[in-house]
Motif scaffolding. Sequence first.
Motif, short mmCIF file in Angstrom:
data_model
loop_
_atom_site.label_atom_id
_atom_site.label_comp_id
_atom_site.label_asym_id
_atom_site.label_seq_id
_atom_site.Cartn_x
_atom_site.Cartn_y
_atom_site.Cartn_z
N LYS A 90 -14.44 82.81 4.68
CA LYS A 90 -15.54 81.97 5.06
C LYS A 90 -15.50 80.72 4.72
O LYS A 90 -16.01 79.75 5.32
N ILE A 91 -15.45 80.45 3.13
CA ILE A 91 -15.37 79.15 2.66
C ILE A 91 -14.18 78.22 3.11
O ILE A 91 -14.37 77.13 3.22
N GLN A 92 -13.19 78.96 3.44
CA GLN A 92 -11.89 78.12 4.07
C GLN A 92 -12.07 77.73 5.27
O GLN A 92 -11.89 76.69 5.71
N THR A 93 -12.84 78.38 6.22
CA THR A 93 -13.12 78.29 7.46
C THR A 93 -14.38 78.45 7.95
O THR A 93 -14.72 79.40 8.64
N PRO A 94 -15.26 77.63 7.39
CA PRO A 94 -16.91 77.93 7.53
C PRO A 94 -17.33 77.49 9.09
O PRO A 94 -16.60 76.77 9.79
N HIS A 95 -18.20 78.31 9.46
CA HIS A 95 -18.95 78.18 10.74
C HIS A 95 -20.24 78.58 10.58
O HIS A 95 -20.57 79.51 9.98
N ALA A 96 -21.18 78.00 11.25
CA ALA A 96 -22.69 78.26 11.27
C ALA A 96 -22.87 79.76 11.81
O ALA A 96 -22.33 80.17 12.59
N VAL A 97 -23.82 79.99 10.92
CA VAL A 97 -24.33 81.56 11.37
C VAL A 97 -25.31 81.26 12.39
O VAL A 97 -26.10 80.44 12.72
N ILE A 104 -27.59 83.14 3.36
CA ILE A 104 -27.72 82.65 5.04
C ILE A 104 -28.73 81.38 4.90
O ILE A 104 -28.65 80.59 5.82
N PHE A 105 -30.03 81.74 4.20
CA PHE A 105 -31.04 80.93 4.24
C PHE A 105 -30.57 79.45 4.04
O PHE A 105 -30.51 78.36 4.57
N LEU A 106 -29.86 79.47 2.59
CA LEU A 106 -29.35 78.18 2.10
C LEU A 106 -28.27 77.34 2.93
O LEU A 106 -28.29 76.18 3.28
N SER A 107 -27.28 78.27 3.75
CA SER A 107 -26.44 77.80 4.55
C SER A 107 -27.19 77.04 5.68
O SER A 107 -26.53 76.09 6.08
N GLN A 108 -28.24 77.66 5.97
CA GLN A 108 -28.92 76.93 7.40
C GLN A 108 -29.80 75.71 6.78
O GLN A 108 -29.67 74.64 7.37
N ALA A 109 -30.54 76.02 5.86
CA ALA A 109 -31.40 75.18 5.41
C ALA A 109 -30.78 73.69 4.71
O ALA A 109 -31.24 72.51 5.22
#
Length: 227
Positions: free
Chosen positions: A102-109, A179-184
């Motif tokens: 996921k770090i190598q190919t990140p995509h939004a949740v 998940i919260f931090l990835s969005q915020a």
Amino acid sequence: MAANSSKTVIFAALAGNAAIAITKFVAAWFTGSSAMLSEGVHSLVDTGNQILLLYGIKQAAKPATPDHPFGHGLRLYFWAFVVAILIFGLGAGISIYQGIDKIQTPHAVENAWINYLVLTLGLVFEGGVWWVALRAFRKEKGSGSWIEAIRASKDPTIFTVLFEDSAALLGLLTAMLGIFLSQALGMPWLDGAASIVIGLILAVTAAFLAYECQSLLTGEGSSPDRT
């Protein structure tokens, strides 16, 4: 009897983990969350672990035979050791792999509210099982410290479930925070980082359980009132 208490704890864990594993995988499929997928694998591994512990209890209860004049009590320790290896190999390994990917190919949740709902339900399920295991282990513990009770225990099933569910609760909180931090913060890779942290939590848990179980297998005797 100790075996009855152990079975109660394991059956509670089996029901809770099986129920939440399904919801986690469904949520991971809908949202694309790496942390949620790692949590699904975690709960699936824990479900299999409970089945192995029940099998270990059944095997350990067999009467002595000419080939095993001292009984089969060590079989419970063997299966508890297998559980520790599975937590490390499957739970931790897959979680860390998913996180790196996921770090190598990140995509939004997507549809993150599904994740939050499932994680909250997971906290309820896992918290209930954790409380059952804690109460059972507290009775076994007596007046000594928690670490002393774990080191002295000849029944690995209760403290295995207790540590599994402690790791599960930490994993759920980690997934929720990731998940919260990835969005915020608009940083999708944090979802993968949370998956790696979950894997490390499982690895530490597995290492501790493996150490305790190998001690029982190689040095400590089986208590005659274990079953």
